[in-house]
Design an enzyme around this catalytic site. Sequence first.
Site, PDB file in Angstrom:
ATOM      1  N   ASP A  26       0.854  -1.184   0.000  1.00 26.92           N
ATOM      2  CA  ASP A  26       0.000   0.000   0.000  1.00 26.92           C
ATOM      3  C   ASP A  26       0.897   1.244   0.000  1.00 26.92           C
ATOM      4  OD1 ASP A  26       0.947   0.315   2.628  1.00 26.92           O
ATOM      5  OD2 ASP A  26      -0.926  -0.340   3.537  1.00 26.92           O
ATOM      6  N   ALA A  27       0.329   2.417   0.160  1.00 27.34           N
ATOM      7  CA  ALA A  27       1.092   3.664   0.107  1.00 27.34           C
ATOM      8  C   ALA A  27       2.150   3.763   1.208  1.00 27.34           C
ATOM      9  CB  ALA A  27       0.138   4.858   0.195  1.00 27.34           C
TER      10      ALA A  27
END
Length: 140
Positions: free
Chosen positions: A22-23
Amino acid sequence: MSESVQKSPFSWPVRVYWEDTDAGGVVYHAGYLRFMERARSEWMRALGIDQSAFKQATGLAFMVRDMQIDFLKPALLDDELSVTVEVKERRAASILFTQTITRATDGSSLIRATVRVACVDIPRMRAAPIPTDLIPELAP
């Protein structure tokens, strides 16, 4: 009727890439499913089973029927992981696996899972007996 099977675990290495995270650089939860699927596929390949040829010859394939996952710790970008596959039980039409994912550098346990795969007659989409000659060491 089921048979309990104790074999040493098969292990498959995985590296965590950007696409897995994810980010924040943490492996997205669905990424672990891909890692475990790849390890089960490689386990079959190591046994000499060509899944495409098996499906074409028999009309059968393996599909996940049930899965229980304990998310213990996160895997991070660039981690080297080890994904294990161990057969715990073989029934007429299914196999129960235990799988773990650990960080290769320090051995930290990240994931513990049980996965039941069913042998399915693809044209009918119904459970079917696993051919006894497919994985002879697991035959009931």
